[in-house]
Design an enzyme around this catalytic site. Structure first.
Site, mmCIF file in Angstrom:
data_model
loop_
_atom_site.group_PDB
_atom_site.id
_atom_site.type_symbol
_atom_site.label_atom_id
_atom_site.label_comp_id
_atom_site.label_asym_id
_atom_site.label_seq_id
_atom_site.Cartn_x
_atom_site.Cartn_y
_atom_site.Cartn_z
ATOM 1 N N PRO A 1 0.832 -1.215 0.000
ATOM 2 C CA PRO A 1 0.000 0.000 0.000
ATOM 3 C C PRO A 1 0.856 1.251 0.000
ATOM 4 C CG PRO A 1 -0.893 -1.612 1.506
ATOM 5 C CD PRO A 1 0.404 -2.184 1.007
ATOM 6 N N CYS A 2 0.479 2.195 -0.851
ATOM 7 C CA CYS A 2 1.373 3.319 -1.127
ATOM 8 C C CYS A 2 1.106 4.561 -0.290
ATOM 9 C CB CYS A 2 1.276 3.700 -2.605
ATOM 10 S SG CYS A 2 -0.364 4.251 -3.112
ATOM 11 N N GLN A 3 0.050 4.592 0.511
ATOM 12 C CA GLN A 3 -0.262 5.818 1.243
ATOM 13 C C GLN A 3 0.885 6.257 2.136
ATOM 14 O OE1 GLN A 3 -2.205 3.201 0.944
ATOM 15 N NE2 GLN A 3 -4.334 3.742 0.664
ATOM 16 N N ALA A 4 1.620 5.300 2.687
ATOM 17 C CA ALA A 4 2.689 5.639 3.614
ATOM 18 C C ALA A 4 3.817 6.409 2.949
ATOM 19 C CB ALA A 4 3.251 4.364 4.239
ATOM 20 N N TYR A 5 3.939 6.263 1.621
ATOM 21 C CA TYR A 5 5.033 6.919 0.921
ATOM 22 C C TYR A 5 4.594 8.158 0.158
ATOM 23 C CZ TYR A 5 6.364 1.981 1.291
ATOM 24 O OH TYR A 5 6.577 0.706 1.725
#
Length: 430
Positions: free
Chosen positions: A120-124
């Protein structure tokens, strides 16, 4: 020879779809979101029925003539691929391995050729970090790549594709990406990463993503060169065959024949059934803002600045940041701006360009911008569908990546590589 793959953090299956189109056989899709899992299962049935030349059953489902359970009953009991609805963690990984091993046995295969997917890309994301004074350095999602590596170490595919947002390169001042590169190196893989744009793959959308490709040390592989696809198509070629809608309406009948772009990109065929052309409701205040934004774009080619709105229409006090929160999709441009999952919360950033319709995009219009074909059905609520679409890898982009991976596996001598980097620690190509 047919090559197989495992798709991790699969979402709605955009990346997987591209590999299937290029002849790869899926072994397993692993995804934690239950709505996306149903979407993956429905798509799995689509491919099975298409292969068996029984696709009419699928279209009966789209028309509401049979239930989802009746559709899923069309799959054989000993199906040769599996959709695993689990969060990938230390607690679940052995169970996931067991299910994959069972499926490999059903396929009479002992090896996995390719691993694909992206945590999941939200953290980046750049937006996410802007709202977090600590740069999200303690967000557990930053470390899901370690679970990805466990699959590499167990199944030892010759090639893997790791997709993510550009922010992953700079997260933690670059330390995160260096850690990823180091652990992949220790696992026996050479890697290179490059920021690619979906618009260069025939997708009518600006969408920059990091595509990291890795291969086993000792293989004479490299990072494939991707040549931009040139065309003269406009975003309107995605929209103009769909019937006009008011806010809160839906329609299941195409208004015109498909455009050349829709046919060429396989987004629509003569047999397709129009589904999910459904819009959300908007309040009067937003509708008035939409009217201003649409007129400003269509007449002057200018974007609405939130601070320029009459005070009576403003519902936010912040007049210094996110001033483009109301944005029209430019029908006369060769690409839309980036589709993101925020479209599930409201449609302000994706306003339809028609001054007559005055609404945000429908689910089907959003799916088309992401290059999903009309026969791709997103399970769950309208909000769930928007979330799946916004998070997805565009299938057209994925198909081009899959084509290059196939040439890698086949040692195709015609395949061109990006130039080698002198500094082996600097693995990012720009």
């Amino acid at each position: 020879m047919t090559y197989n793959f495992i798709d991790l953090f699969a979402g709605a299956g955009g990346l997987s779809e591209g590999f299937i189109r290029r002849g790869f056989t899926p072994v397993a899709h692993v995804e934690m979101d239950p709505n996306a899992v149903l979407t993956l299962k429905t798509r799995m049935v689509y491919h099975h029925l298409k292969k068996k030349k029984k696709i009419t059953h699928y279209f009966k489902y789209l028309k509401g003539e049979i239930t989802r359970d009746e559709l899923y009953a069309k799959l054989p009991q000993d199906k040769d691929e599996v959709v695993i609805n689990k969060e990938i963690s230390d607690q679940s990984i052995d169970e996931i391995f067991a299910e994959i091993d069972k499926t490999l046995n059903n396929q009479e295969r002992q090896t996995v050729d390719v691993l694909i997917g992206g945590p999941p890309c939200q953290a980046y994301s750049l937006v996410g970090r802007a709202r977090d004074p600590y740069g999200k350095e303690n967000d557990p999602r930053n470390y899901l790549y370690r679970q990805y590596v466990k699959f590499l170490e167990k199944y030892q595919p010759n090639v893997f594709v790791f997709e993510n947002v550009p922010g992953i390169l700079n997260a933690g001042k670059g330390i995160l990406f260096n850690d990823i590169a180091k652990i992949l190196d220790e696992s026996g893989y050479k890697i290179k990463a490059k920021i690619l744009n979906a618009v260069d793959f025939g997708v009518l959308q600006q969408r920059r993503r990091v595509i990291l490709i890795g291969w086993k040390k000792g293989l004479q592989y490299g990072y494939p060169k991707f040549k931009p696809i040139e065309h003269n198509y406009l975003v309107n070629d995605l929209l103009k065959d769909l019937p006009p809608l008011n806010p809160g309406e839906s329609d299941d009948r195409y208004s015109t024949d498909p455009t050349e772009y829709l046919l060429k990109s396989k987004l629509r065929s003569k047999d397709d059934v129009l589904t999910q052309h459904i819009t959300r409701m908007h309040n009067n205040n937003d509708l008035e803002i939409y009217k201003i934004a649409i007129e400003l774009w269509n007449k002057e080619k200018k974007r609405l600045n939130y601070a320029d709105l009459p005070p009576r229409l403003r519902t936010h006090k912040n007049l210094e940041a996110f001033l483009d929160r109301f944005k029209v999709v430019g029908a006369d441009l060769q690409h839309s701006h980036t589709m993101v999952a925020h479209i599930a919360k409201d449609g302000h950033y994706y306003i339809h360009p028609s001054d007559i319709q005055r609404r945000s995009l429908s689910v089907r219009e959003a799916a088309r911008i992401q290059s999903f074909p009309d026969n791709y059905f997103f399970e769950g609520s309208r909000t769930a569908a928007f979330t799946q679409i916004g998070n997805a890898v565009p299938p057209l982009m994925a198909e081009n990546i899959a084509e290059k991976v196939l040439k890698l596996l086949e040692n195709d001598v015609s395949l061109e590589f990006e130039e080698e980097l002198e500094d082996t620690q600097q693995q990012v190509l720009f």
